[in-house]
Write a protein that holds these residues in place. Structure first.
Motif, mmCIF file in Angstrom:
data_model
loop_
_atom_site.group_PDB
_atom_site.id
_atom_site.type_symbol
_atom_site.label_atom_id
_atom_site.label_comp_id
_atom_site.label_asym_id
_atom_site.label_seq_id
_atom_site.Cartn_x
_atom_site.Cartn_y
_atom_site.Cartn_z
ATOM 1 N N HIS A 78 0.832 -1.211 0.000
ATOM 2 C CA HIS A 78 0.000 0.000 0.000
ATOM 3 C C HIS A 78 0.864 1.258 0.000
ATOM 4 O O HIS A 78 0.457 2.297 -0.544
ATOM 5 C CB HIS A 78 -0.989 -0.005 1.173
ATOM 6 N N ARG A 79 2.043 1.180 0.569
ATOM 7 C CA ARG A 79 2.967 2.317 0.503
ATOM 8 C C ARG A 79 3.446 2.539 -0.930
ATOM 9 O O ARG A 79 3.529 3.673 -1.403
ATOM 10 C CB ARG A 79 4.158 2.069 1.430
ATOM 11 N N HIS A 80 3.759 1.446 -1.614
ATOM 12 C CA HIS A 80 4.212 1.541 -3.007
ATOM 13 C C HIS A 80 3.086 2.037 -3.913
ATOM 14 O O HIS A 80 3.339 2.781 -4.879
ATOM 15 C CB HIS A 80 4.708 0.170 -3.477
ATOM 16 N N ALA A 100 0.839 4.181 -3.148
ATOM 17 C CA ALA A 100 0.743 5.628 -2.953
ATOM 18 C C ALA A 100 1.980 6.369 -3.433
ATOM 19 O O ALA A 100 1.896 7.525 -3.864
ATOM 20 C CB ALA A 100 0.498 5.938 -1.474
ATOM 21 N N ASP A 101 3.124 5.696 -3.383
ATOM 22 C CA ASP A 101 4.398 6.332 -3.742
ATOM 23 C C ASP A 101 5.302 5.286 -4.377
ATOM 24 O O ASP A 101 5.847 4.434 -3.689
ATOM 25 C CB ASP A 101 5.054 6.909 -2.482
ATOM 26 N N ARG A 102 5.461 5.330 -5.680
ATOM 27 C CA ARG A 102 6.197 4.290 -6.400
ATOM 28 C C ARG A 102 7.670 4.208 -6.011
ATOM 29 O O ARG A 102 8.352 3.233 -6.341
ATOM 30 C CB ARG A 102 6.081 4.502 -7.919
ATOM 31 N N THR A 103 8.175 5.209 -5.313
ATOM 32 C CA THR A 103 9.575 5.149 -4.881
ATOM 33 C C THR A 103 9.747 4.294 -3.626
ATOM 34 O O THR A 103 10.871 3.931 -3.273
ATOM 35 C CB THR A 103 10.133 6.557 -4.604
ATOM 36 N N ALA A 104 8.654 3.983 -2.938
ATOM 37 C CA ALA A 104 8.720 3.132 -1.741
ATOM 38 C C ALA A 104 8.747 1.675 -2.188
ATOM 39 O O ALA A 104 7.777 1.181 -2.760
ATOM 40 C CB ALA A 104 7.521 3.387 -0.839
#
Length: 358
Positions: free
Chosen positions: A228-230, A232-236
């Motif tokens: 879910h972090r990825h 929202a933010d593909r750099t995670a």
């Protein structure tokens, strides 16, 4: 033996191996679709796709079948191949089943914290256990064992999204929509699933797009997961060391190659205690135990249903009953085990009881 003769023998064995897997599938009826009436939300119907009714008891039976067929058709597996997998348990249970069907040695590389009943199930189907203390090392250890044995690492985390035919062939998405066809709201507003490898969400998302359905895909993810972090933010791409979910089978510390965020419409992060409470409440409602990842899915469904109700929407939601709860008797269904890990689930069970029972 000449090269031509050797190739002919290998082709004959492979054809027989594929026949056995397909025959096994034909002997198994499709999994059930359970309608769960919600008295507080009569305008919205919730359905559970019960994957616990597979011969090996979980959603991962579909994945294991696809991975074996993919490897066989790529000629990566032969009659003497040792098959290796990195798994938190359920995938390895199903793969051990298919390996035994084909007369192949199977080694499961699992975290040392894997629930004992899952390990027992792997051994029941003839598999061997190679436990590792650090779950992050399962990939490297699986690669090493494949080299040492001259075997093949199935690698569910890489191949899950490509081994399954997302256009059809009775994948889980096609099965859901076929079973929903006679319901009052046959095209679901949402389909909700979890992500372990990412293969299930990739299959469902692609199928929805291919069939041009208005359905949206929501992935329920443990709070302590990178997915879910990825999204929202593909750099995670990875969690900090020591950050891990307690919900087996879903959530990962790194973004797996099979996770395709572009086919997902929404992700909902779920606390472990909420998943456990929902799991227990649903088990009471159904009269049989379900696993923790099903609880995670149910929390996301409840949030979506409440949002739909607030907006005056009618429709249906389908989610996945991933596996049965018998494998978690010494963990999620053990109050002392949960208490020792600081999981306060009781109030969340009460809240979900009200949701599912009115």
């Amino acid at each position: 033996m000449t090269a031509d003769r050797s190739n002919a023998v290998a082709r004959s064995w492979r054809a027989e191996a594929i026949r056995r897997i397909e025959a096994d599938y034909n002997r198994s009826a499709d999994t059930h679709l359970i309608r769960l009436d919600l008295p507080r939300y009569p305008q919205i119907k919730l359905y559970l796709k019960d994957e616990s009714s597979h011969p090996t008891g979980s959603l991962k039976h579909r994945l294991a079948r696809s991975l074996f067929l993919y490897a066989l058709c790529n000629a990566w597996i032969g009659p003497d191949t040792c098959v290796i997998e990195a798994s938190s348990g359920s995938t390895a249970v199903s793969e051990a089943y298919f390996a035994r069907m084909l007369g192949l040695r199977f080694i499961a590389v699992v975290p040392a914290t894997t629930a004992a009943p899952k390990l027992d199930a792997i051994r029941f189907h003839g598999g061997e256990i190679h436990a590792v203390d650090d779950p992050r090392t399962v990939y490297d250890v699986a690669h090493r064992l494949a080299r040492e044995t001259g075997g093949h690492y199935l690698d569910q985390f890489t191949y899950a999204e490509r081994a399954t035919d997302w256009r059809g062939n009775n994948n889980i998405a096609e099965s859901i929509f076929a079973q929903m066809s006679a319901e009052e709201n046959p095209v679901p507003t949402w389909v909700v699933c979890g992500a372990g490898t990412g293969g299930t969400s990739a299959t469902i998302g692609r199928y929805i797009a291919y069939q041009r359905h208005a359905t949206r895909l929501c992935v329920a993810d443990p709070v302590h997961s990178i997915f879910h972090r990825h999204f929202a933010d593909r750099t995670a791409v990875a969690l900090p060391e020591g950050c891990a979910s307690r919900i087996e089978g879903i959530g990962r510390p790194r973004v797996e190659p099979s996770f395709i965020p572009s086919v997902i419409d929404r992700m909902i992060a779920v606390e472990d205690a909420h998943s456990i409470g929902a799991m227990r409440a649903l088990s009471r409602r159904l009269g049989r135990k379900v696993g923790g990842s099903t609880g995670t899915n149910l929390i996301a469904c409840a949030q979506l249903i409440e949002e739909m109700s607030a907006q005056g929407e009618h429709g249906s939601i389908v989610t996945i009953l991933c596996d049965g709860g018998d494998r978690y008797g010494c963990t999620y269904y053990d109050d002392d085990w949960l208490s020792a890990r600081g999981v306060d689930w009781q109030e969340h069970e009460s809240a979900m009881n009200r949701f599912v029972s009115g």
